[in-house]
Design a protein around this motif. Structure first.
Motif, PDB file in Angstrom:
ATOM      1  N   ARG A 106      42.080  41.882  32.213  1.00 26.47           N
ATOM      2  CA  ARG A 106      43.491  42.309  32.131  1.00 26.47           C
ATOM      3  C   ARG A 106      43.717  43.159  30.885  1.00 26.47           C
ATOM      4  O   ARG A 106      44.500  44.097  30.898  1.00 26.47           O
ATOM      5  CB  ARG A 106      44.414  41.091  32.082  1.00 26.47           C
ATOM      6  N   ARG A 107      43.024  42.795  29.804  1.00 27.36           N
ATOM      7  CA  ARG A 107      43.181  43.555  28.570  1.00 27.36           C
ATOM      8  C   ARG A 107      42.679  44.984  28.758  1.00 27.36           C
ATOM      9  O   ARG A 107      43.227  45.928  28.208  1.00 27.36           O
ATOM     10  CB  ARG A 107      42.409  42.873  27.444  1.00 27.36           C
ATOM     11  N   GLU A 108      41.622  45.139  29.555  1.00 29.67           N
ATOM     12  CA  GLU A 108      41.034  46.470  29.751  1.00 29.67           C
ATOM     13  C   GLU A 108      41.817  47.320  30.744  1.00 29.67           C
ATOM     14  O   GLU A 108      41.984  48.509  30.548  1.00 29.67           O
ATOM     15  CB  GLU A 108      39.581  46.336  30.239  1.00 29.67           C
ATOM     16  N   ILE A 109      42.272  46.715  31.828  1.00 28.95           N
ATOM     17  CA  ILE A 109      42.880  47.534  32.889  1.00 28.95           C
ATOM     18  C   ILE A 109      44.404  47.542  32.827  1.00 28.95           C
ATOM     19  O   ILE A 109      45.050  48.237  33.602  1.00 28.95           O
ATOM     20  CB  ILE A 109      42.430  47.068  34.304  1.00 28.95           C
ATOM     21  N   GLY A 110      44.975  46.776  31.922  1.00 18.70           N
ATOM     22  CA  GLY A 110      46.438  46.690  31.849  1.00 18.70           C
ATOM     23  C   GLY A 110      46.889  45.363  32.419  1.00 18.70           C
ATOM     24  O   GLY A 110      46.389  44.951  33.466  1.00 18.70           O
ATOM     25  N   PRO A 111      47.819  44.671  31.736  1.00 19.12           N
ATOM     26  CA  PRO A 111      48.142  43.280  32.043  1.00 19.12           C
ATOM     27  C   PRO A 111      48.754  43.054  33.428  1.00 19.12           C
ATOM     28  O   PRO A 111      48.590  41.980  34.000  1.00 19.12           O
ATOM     29  CB  PRO A 111      49.134  42.895  30.944  1.00 19.12           C
ATOM     30  N   ASP A 112      49.428  44.058  33.997  1.00 11.79           N
ATOM     31  CA  ASP A 112      50.147  43.761  35.244  1.00 11.79           C
ATOM     32  C   ASP A 112      49.488  44.349  36.495  1.00 11.79           C
ATOM     33  O   ASP A 112      50.105  44.443  37.543  1.00 11.79           O
ATOM     34  CB  ASP A 112      51.618  44.217  35.130  1.00 11.79           C
ATOM     35  N   ARG A 113      48.218  44.736  36.382  1.00 13.70           N
ATOM     36  CA  ARG A 113      47.550  45.271  37.563  1.00 13.70           C
ATOM     37  C   ARG A 113      47.028  44.155  38.456  1.00 13.70           C
ATOM     38  O   ARG A 113      46.774  44.347  39.641  1.00 13.70           O
ATOM     39  CB  ARG A 113      46.358  46.155  37.144  1.00 13.70           C
ATOM     40  N   LEU A 114      46.813  42.998  37.834  1.00 16.74           N
ATOM     41  CA  LEU A 114      46.141  41.905  38.517  1.00 16.74           C
ATOM     42  C   LEU A 114      47.124  40.759  38.702  1.00 16.74           C
ATOM     43  O   LEU A 114      47.625  40.199  37.744  1.00 16.74           O
ATOM     44  CB  LEU A 114      44.973  41.465  37.626  1.00 16.74           C
ATOM     45  N   THR A 115      47.428  40.417  39.964  1.00 14.91           N
ATOM     46  CA  THR A 115      48.376  39.340  40.237  1.00 14.91           C
ATOM     47  C   THR A 115      47.626  38.034  40.472  1.00 14.91           C
ATOM     48  O   THR A 115      46.645  37.996  41.232  1.00 14.91           O
ATOM     49  CB  THR A 115      49.202  39.669  41.505  1.00 14.91           C
ATOM     50  N   THR A 116      48.064  36.971  39.792  1.00 18.49           N
ATOM     51  CA  THR A 116      47.489  35.648  40.029  1.00 18.49           C
ATOM     52  C   THR A 116      48.180  35.022  41.232  1.00 18.49           C
ATOM     53  O   THR A 116      49.405  34.938  41.265  1.00 18.49           O
ATOM     54  CB  THR A 116      47.698  34.734  38.807  1.00 18.49           C
ATOM     55  N   LEU A 117      47.411  34.621  42.214  1.00 16.55           N
ATOM     56  CA  LEU A 117      47.975  33.928  43.377  1.00 16.55           C
ATOM     57  C   LEU A 117      47.675  32.446  43.190  1.00 16.55           C
ATOM     58  O   LEU A 117      46.531  32.017  43.367  1.00 16.55           O
ATOM     59  CB  LEU A 117      47.335  34.464  44.663  1.00 16.55           C
ATOM     60  N   ARG A 118      48.657  31.725  42.779  1.00 14.40           N
ATOM     61  CA  ARG A 118      48.472  30.334  42.386  1.00 14.40           C
ATOM     62  C   ARG A 118      47.790  29.511  43.470  1.00 14.40           C
ATOM     63  O   ARG A 118      48.205  29.527  44.614  1.00 14.40           O
ATOM     64  CB  ARG A 118      49.818  29.714  42.010  1.00 14.40           C
ATOM     65  N   GLY A 119      46.721  28.824  43.103  1.00 13.54           N
ATOM     66  CA  GLY A 119      45.996  27.976  44.043  1.00 13.54           C
ATOM     67  C   GLY A 119      45.096  28.756  45.001  1.00 13.54           C
ATOM     68  O   GLY A 119      44.400  28.174  45.824  1.00 13.54           O
ATOM     69  N   ILE A 120      45.120  30.079  44.929  1.00  8.70           N
ATOM     70  CA  ILE A 120      44.312  30.886  45.851  1.00  8.70           C
ATOM     71  C   ILE A 120      43.303  31.745  45.089  1.00  8.70           C
ATOM     72  O   ILE A 120      42.092  31.544  45.209  1.00  8.70           O
ATOM     73  CB  ILE A 120      45.209  31.790  46.722  1.00  8.70           C
ATOM     74  N   GLY A 121      43.814  32.678  44.301  1.00  8.53           N
ATOM     75  CA  GLY A 121      42.898  33.567  43.603  1.00  8.53           C
ATOM     76  C   GLY A 121      43.643  34.727  42.960  1.00  8.53           C
ATOM     77  O   GLY A 121      44.663  34.512  42.314  1.00  8.53           O
ATOM     78  N   TYR A 122      43.165  35.942  43.208  1.00  4.29           N
ATOM     79  CA  TYR A 122      43.731  37.120  42.544  1.00  4.29           C
ATOM     80  C   TYR A 122      43.859  38.281  43.515  1.00  4.29           C
ATOM     81  O   TYR A 122      43.158  38.350  44.527  1.00  4.29           O
ATOM     82  CB  TYR A 122      42.845  37.538  41.365  1.00  4.29           C
ATOM     83  N   ARG A 123      44.782  39.175  43.163  1.00  6.32           N
ATOM     84  CA  ARG A 123      44.900  40.403  43.952  1.00  6.32           C
ATOM     85  C   ARG A 123      45.079  41.564  42.990  1.00  6.32           C
ATOM     86  O   ARG A 123      45.909  41.508  42.068  1.00  6.32           O
ATOM     87  CB  ARG A 123      46.114  40.334  44.887  1.00  6.32           C
ATOM     88  N   LEU A 124      44.296  42.610  43.202  1.00  6.89           N
ATOM     89  CA  LEU A 124      44.466  43.817  42.400  1.00  6.89           C
ATOM     90  C   LEU A 124      45.506  44.667  43.102  1.00  6.89           C
ATOM     91  O   LEU A 124      45.350  44.997  44.282  1.00  6.89           O
ATOM     92  CB  LEU A 124      43.146  44.578  42.296  1.00  6.89           C
ATOM     93  N   ASP A 125      46.582  45.006  42.384  1.00  8.18           N
ATOM     94  CA  ASP A 125      47.656  45.772  43.023  1.00  8.18           C
ATOM     95  C   ASP A 125      47.410  47.252  42.890  1.00  8.18           C
ATOM     96  O   ASP A 125      46.948  47.739  41.867  1.00  8.18           O
ATOM     97  CB  ASP A 125      49.000  45.367  42.400  1.00  8.18           C
ATOM     98  N   VAL A 126      47.700  47.963  43.967  1.00  8.47           N
ATOM     99  CA  VAL A 126      47.432  49.405  44.024  1.00  8.47           C
ATOM    100  C   VAL A 126      48.652  50.143  43.481  1.00  8.47           C
ATOM    101  O   VAL A 126      49.229  50.931  44.182  1.00  8.47           O
ATOM    102  CB  VAL A 126      47.162  49.849  45.480  1.00  8.47           C
ATOM    103  N   GLU A 127      49.073  49.883  42.298  1.00 11.21           N
ATOM    104  CA  GLU A 127      50.275  50.448  41.611  1.00 11.21           C
ATOM    105  C   GLU A 127      51.487  49.638  42.033  1.00 11.21           C
ATOM    106  O   GLU A 127      51.707  49.423  43.205  1.00 11.21           O
ATOM    107  CB  GLU A 127      50.562  51.944  41.917  1.00 11.21           C
TER     108      GLU A 127
END
Ligand code: CA
Length: 226
Positions: free
Chosen positions: A205-226
């Motif tokens: 997150r520090r490298e790509i910007g803090p809000d590009r990656l959404t935490t899906l609680r109990g599931i995992g992660y999603r990279l948002d396309v802007e």
């Protein structure tokens, strides 16, 4: 990577000499080592396949196998051992061997298995080379050169951070489960502690910007396309 280059690790003179003779007669280039330590030092992409005995004078072959697998995930390891119990075979495969052949072995069978494993290593090699860079928004990941960029800016990532970003960008806009990340990036289904994953997500997150990656609680992660 030379495809015909085999590493034979065998302390028994008669078996070692016999193996080398047969393999060379089949057109393989063979390097024969008689103990575990030199084998660990020699192993690498120059040897796409290792034939490994278990009863070695210095380190047990199972330990050699485990170490080889950790440092060289791309090579094929075929254990050739007199240990014929089911538990031995399971231990060998668990240590990362691709195959296990019990001595005395049938030569034709050994050669057939060698061909299969070498084919697989070669195909994996080509897949690696053919892989196209993936993109999501201003993020670009090129697994052939193992480089990643945000816009024109090259990202400074540790190996696992790179693999993680590569996976998330390939699946951009879709949820990637923690389970899948652990299996594909860390090669484990062990979910006991995923602290390592959290740490990597944090630094990513520090490298790509803090809000590009959404935490899906109990599931995992999603990279948002802007
Ligand atoms: Ca032996």
């Amino acid at each position: 990577m030379s495809q015909g280059n085999l590493l034979v690790v065998e302390d028994d003179q008669a078996i070692g000499r016999g193996l080398v003779r047969v393999l060379e007669s089949q057109g393989y280039a063979v390097t024969w080592l008689r103990s575990g330590r030199p084998a660990l030092a020699a192993a690498g992409p120059d040897f796409p396949l290792v034939i490994l005995d278990l009863g070695l004078p210095d380190i047990d072959g199972i330990e050699v196998c485990r170490k080889l697998r950790m440092s060289h995930p791309e090579i094929a390891i075929l254990i050739l051992s007199a240990r014929d119990q089911e538990l031995d075979i399971v231990a060998g495969l668990d240590a990362g061997a691709d195959d296990y052949l019990v001595k005395p072995f049938r030569l034709a069978e050994l050669l057939a298995r060698l061909r299969t494993h070498l084919r697989r290593v070669e195909t994996a090699d080509r897949t690696e080379l053919a892989r196209e860079p993936v993109e999501a928004g201003d993020l670009r990941v090129d697994s052939a050169s193992r480089q990643a960029w945000r816009g024109d800016q090259a990202l400074n990532l540790r190996p696992k951070e790179f693999d993680l970003l590569n996976l998330l960008v390939s699946e951009a806009g879709r949820a990637v489960t923690r389970q899948r990340i652990m299996t594909e990036i860390w090669d484990t289904e062990w979910m006991g502690s995923t602290k390592t994953l959290d740490t990597h997500i944090h630094s990513l997150r520090r490298e790509i910007g803090p809000d590009r990656l959404t935490t899906l609680r109990g599931i995992g992660y999603r990279l948002d396309v802007e």
